[in-house]
Write a protein that holds these residues in place. Structure first.
Motif, PDB file in Angstrom:
ATOM      1  N   SER A   1       0.878  -1.220   0.099  1.00  0.00           N
ATOM      2  CA  SER A   1      -0.130  -0.054  -0.017  1.00  0.00           C
ATOM      3  C   SER A   1       0.746   1.429   0.054  1.00  0.00           C
ATOM      4  O   SER A   1       1.683   1.269   1.057  1.00  0.00           O
ATOM      5  CB  SER A   1      -0.880  -0.058   1.248  1.00  0.00           C
ATOM      6  OG  SER A   1      -1.357   1.259   1.520  1.00  0.00           O
ATOM      7  N   LEU A   2       0.782   1.994  -1.028  1.00  0.00           N
ATOM      8  CA  LEU A   2       1.823   3.074  -1.287  1.00  0.00           C
ATOM      9  C   LEU A   2       1.245   4.509  -1.109  1.00  0.00           C
ATOM     10  O   LEU A   2      -0.032   4.729  -1.287  1.00  0.00           O
ATOM     11  CB  LEU A   2       2.274   3.288  -2.741  1.00  0.00           C
ATOM     12  CG  LEU A   2       2.937   2.060  -3.147  1.00  0.00           C
ATOM     13  CD1 LEU A   2       3.132   2.122  -4.734  1.00  0.00           C
ATOM     14  CD2 LEU A   2       4.203   1.765  -2.515  1.00  0.00           C
ATOM     15  N   ARG A   3       1.777   5.297  -0.261  1.00  0.00           N
ATOM     16  CA  ARG A   3       1.243   6.713   0.196  1.00  0.00           C
ATOM     17  C   ARG A   3       2.578   7.684  -0.109  1.00  0.00           C
ATOM     18  O   ARG A   3       3.835   7.552   0.238  1.00  0.00           O
ATOM     19  CB  ARG A   3       0.836   6.785   1.529  1.00  0.00           C
ATOM     20  CG  ARG A   3      -0.465   6.125   1.876  1.00  0.00           C
ATOM     21  CD  ARG A   3      -0.791   6.322   3.097  1.00  0.00           C
ATOM     22  NE  ARG A   3      -2.026   5.800   3.289  1.00  0.00           N
ATOM     23  CZ  ARG A   3      -2.447   4.573   3.612  1.00  0.00           C
ATOM     24  NH1 ARG A   3      -1.512   3.726   3.370  1.00  0.00           N
ATOM     25  NH2 ARG A   3      -3.646   4.362   3.619  1.00  0.00           N
ATOM     26  N   ILE A   4       2.338   8.558  -0.906  1.00  0.00           N
ATOM     27  CA  ILE A   4       3.562   9.653  -1.365  1.00  0.00           C
ATOM     28  C   ILE A   4       3.040  10.919  -0.453  1.00  0.00           C
ATOM     29  O   ILE A   4       2.275  11.550  -0.639  1.00  0.00           O
ATOM     30  CB  ILE A   4       3.181  10.039  -2.830  1.00  0.00           C
ATOM     31  CG1 ILE A   4       2.490   8.758  -3.547  1.00  0.00           C
ATOM     32  CG2 ILE A   4       4.515  10.644  -3.427  1.00  0.00           C
ATOM     33  CD1 ILE A   4       3.866   7.643  -3.572  1.00  0.00           C
ATOM     34  N   PHE A   5       4.327  11.330   0.088  1.00  0.00           N
ATOM     35  CA  PHE A   5       4.374  12.460   1.046  1.00  0.00           C
ATOM     36  C   PHE A   5       4.679  13.630   0.210  1.00  0.00           C
ATOM     37  O   PHE A   5       5.390  13.725  -0.660  1.00  0.00           O
ATOM     38  CB  PHE A   5       5.589  12.324   1.920  1.00  0.00           C
ATOM     39  CG  PHE A   5       5.548  13.335   3.167  1.00  0.00           C
ATOM     40  CD1 PHE A   5       4.581  13.335   4.112  1.00  0.00           C
ATOM     41  CD2 PHE A   5       6.092  14.525   3.054  1.00  0.00           C
ATOM     42  CE1 PHE A   5       4.471  14.268   5.109  1.00  0.00           C
ATOM     43  CE2 PHE A   5       6.308  15.489   4.056  1.00  0.00           C
ATOM     44  CZ  PHE A   5       5.386  15.289   5.052  1.00  0.00           C
ATOM     45  N   GLY A   6       3.678  14.621   0.324  1.00  0.00           N
ATOM     46  CA  GLY A   6       3.666  15.770  -0.412  1.00  0.00           C
ATOM     47  C   GLY A   6       4.255  16.897   0.225  1.00  0.00           C
ATOM     48  O   GLY A   6       4.296  17.048   1.518  1.00  0.00           O
ATOM     49  N   THR A   7       4.273  18.167  -0.535  1.00  0.00           N
ATOM     50  CA  THR A   7       4.857  19.332   0.180  1.00  0.00           C
ATOM     51  C   THR A   7       4.003  20.014   0.711  1.00  0.00           C
ATOM     52  O   THR A   7       3.915  21.063   1.376  1.00  0.00           O
ATOM     53  CB  THR A   7       5.257  20.330  -1.052  1.00  0.00           C
ATOM     54  OG1 THR A   7       4.218  20.503  -1.975  1.00  0.00           O
ATOM     55  CG2 THR A   7       6.597  19.849  -1.670  1.00  0.00           C
TER      56      THR A   7
END
Lengths: 340, 340
Positions: A94-100
């Protein structure tokens, strides 16, 4: 979010991953030098190889800076290429991308807004540090760059979000402990005979200066040497001497030491100047403490002292491994705590 | 000495050769970009290929700077490797190596004293120019470096002989019109919003700035691009924008133009400062005239004006081709005149 969880910091020259088996324990960290611009097509393989070394994971949090590498036509396509590699390398995770924006986003949302996923790793580390230090500058010196992230009243109060804004505000200093070309760090060096300009050529890097001065051992010289030769004393001295178009013999050990000190000193001054710039911009909120991290922690601490700040090692808070790969560890912790 | 004679200037990034069929006529010049540090083993083949294009020769004069390339452990072995390549590529040609003593030496003598054959190309050009100008500074800006050679009372009066001495005296300026890494030329650039430090990364070079500003055409971009992409306007703009970790879109054409101007301006100031240093050291002997040459002749002329010198084009004296490859042409003429 399911554990085990892995936090990833996918840089242009290094990939770092931190695996967390449960909340509150120290992560297992893997660092792997990989120059993405040389072989962008191999990124997925490299990620898969690291994932295998770390063992199975249920969830992963992703940060990156690799999108700046000039194998990608622009950042947008860089982010998308990294996301493709991640998806390919980590199926069933399960992938989660950390954003600015300081939040995690699922893969499809990250793909719709690639800019938001570019170079947010500094924010992840500072967010996590803000749990423990309500007033501090995080100073994370890696192989290539230094992140300076102000925390005040328990919040990250950085002024820049994009790399361009962060360069301008002093929050991103493009100097690091290994890869920085010596000709970008110094214009001239003081030899016994007086000042000498240096060759504008990729003859030596910061790692050569640090190795020559005994500030790092050969095992820490994890990037390529500029000339493809080894990291022995004679080879390192020859690279530094070549900066003034000379032989090691001609300069002698003392002359080479002068060159190496000049490089490290210039980097220290550059980071210290940026620290002062950030402190000035914070006014009354300015922290007195610098929490230093990264493989160039020593340089970060020296610069902090030069700027009148009190250095504290992130390693004392997070452990040695997590402090060297602070964004990767932070992303792992942040994601593990999402539904804690 | 028998004609035809060929003068060779074997650099680390370019090989230049000038063929002379008789005394006093203009030479035929061949220039061939070749990065010796990437494939030192191919140097002999490259020389042979150029020799073939030029046609048969009886004698050859050799100068070099390729020995500084970091594929060679030191200059000594660099000189010997270049001499080996020359011997292999030019069998049946009478070879003479031009030394820093201003004389020609046969191959065995050159091999016994390699240091004497290192980086003497500037001296050859100035020696020949001294026939025509008894008081002048030769300012030869190539792809990578700029040679400043003072001539007074009809003699070459340079203070430095080795590259190290020449860097210190200002007679060798390590900046050129094509290959200079932008991050070695400038530390920061003025954007519309204010100053921004640049990335210490091989993202853009002087050729990108000159091409963007229309100072050169794509056909003159004879070295590799840093990212391996083309020399179209969008690709060139992207390289320059990446210097501040930005996209071309974000900066706009005006922002990219500011960056390009900053690079060229910094190089101009650097050469002008060296010119002033050389002029100061000459006292009453200081020439008022700068004879500008090389593929970066325009930059040399601008720097000369900035330093208060009157530029004169070497091309007006020697012709366009010979002026762009001044040391190669000079060696050919000098050798042809040996027994004239």
């Amino acid at each position: 979010v399911k554990t085990p969880v892995v936090g990833w910091d996918i840089g242009g020259a290094n990939v770092k991953a931190a695996r967390l088996d449960g909340k509150g324990v120290a992560p297992v960290v893997v660092e792997r030098p990989f120059e993405v611009w040389r072989e962008p097509g191999r990124l997925a393989d490299v990620l898969a190889e690291i994932a295998q070394r770390l063992g199975p994971a249920r969830s992963a949090g992703i940060t990156m800076t690799a999108e700046l590498a000039d194998c990608f036509a622009d950042r947008r396509s860089g982010v998308l290429a990294v996301l493709d590699a991640v998806e390919q390398a980590l199926p069933d995770v399960s992938l989660r991308i950390f954003g600015t924006d300081g939040r995690f986003h699922p893969l499809p949302a990250a793909r719709r807004n690639p800019e938001r996923s570019a170079s947010a790793n500094w924010l992840a580390a500072a967010r996590r540090l803000a749990y423990e230090r309500s007033s501090a500058l995080l100073v994370d010196t890696g192989s290539t760059t230094t992140d300076i992230v102000p925390i005040a009243r328990g919040e990250v109060v950085a002024r820049g979000r994009t790399d361009l804004e962060r360069l301008r505000t002093g929050e991103l200093v493009y100097t690091g402990a290994l890869r920085t070309p010596a000709c970008a760090a110094v214009r001239r060096v003081a030899l016994a005979e007086g000042w000498c300009p240096v060759a504008a050529e990729h003859f030596a890097i910061a790692a050569d200066a640090n190795l020559w001065l005994g500030r790092i051992g050969p095992e820490s010289y994890t990037c390529r040497t500029p000339d493809g030769r080894g990291t022995g004393r004679a080879e390192t001295g020859a690279r530094l001497a070549r900066m003034v178009c000379a032989e090691a013999d001609t300069l002698g050990d003392a002359g080479i030491t002068r060159i190496a000190r000049e490089i490290v000193g210039a980097q220290r001054r550059q980071i210290a100047a940026a620290l002062r710039q950030v402190v000035r911009s914070l006014g009354a909120l300015a922290p007195r403490r610098a929490v230093v991290a990264g493989s160039g922690e020593r340089l970060a601490a020296e610069a902090a002292r030069a700027a009148g700040l009190r250095p504290e090692r992130l390693a004392e808070l997070w452990g040695e491994d997590a402090a060297r790969a602070a964004p990767a560890a932070a992303v792992a912790w942040l994601i593990a705590e999402l539904h804690a």
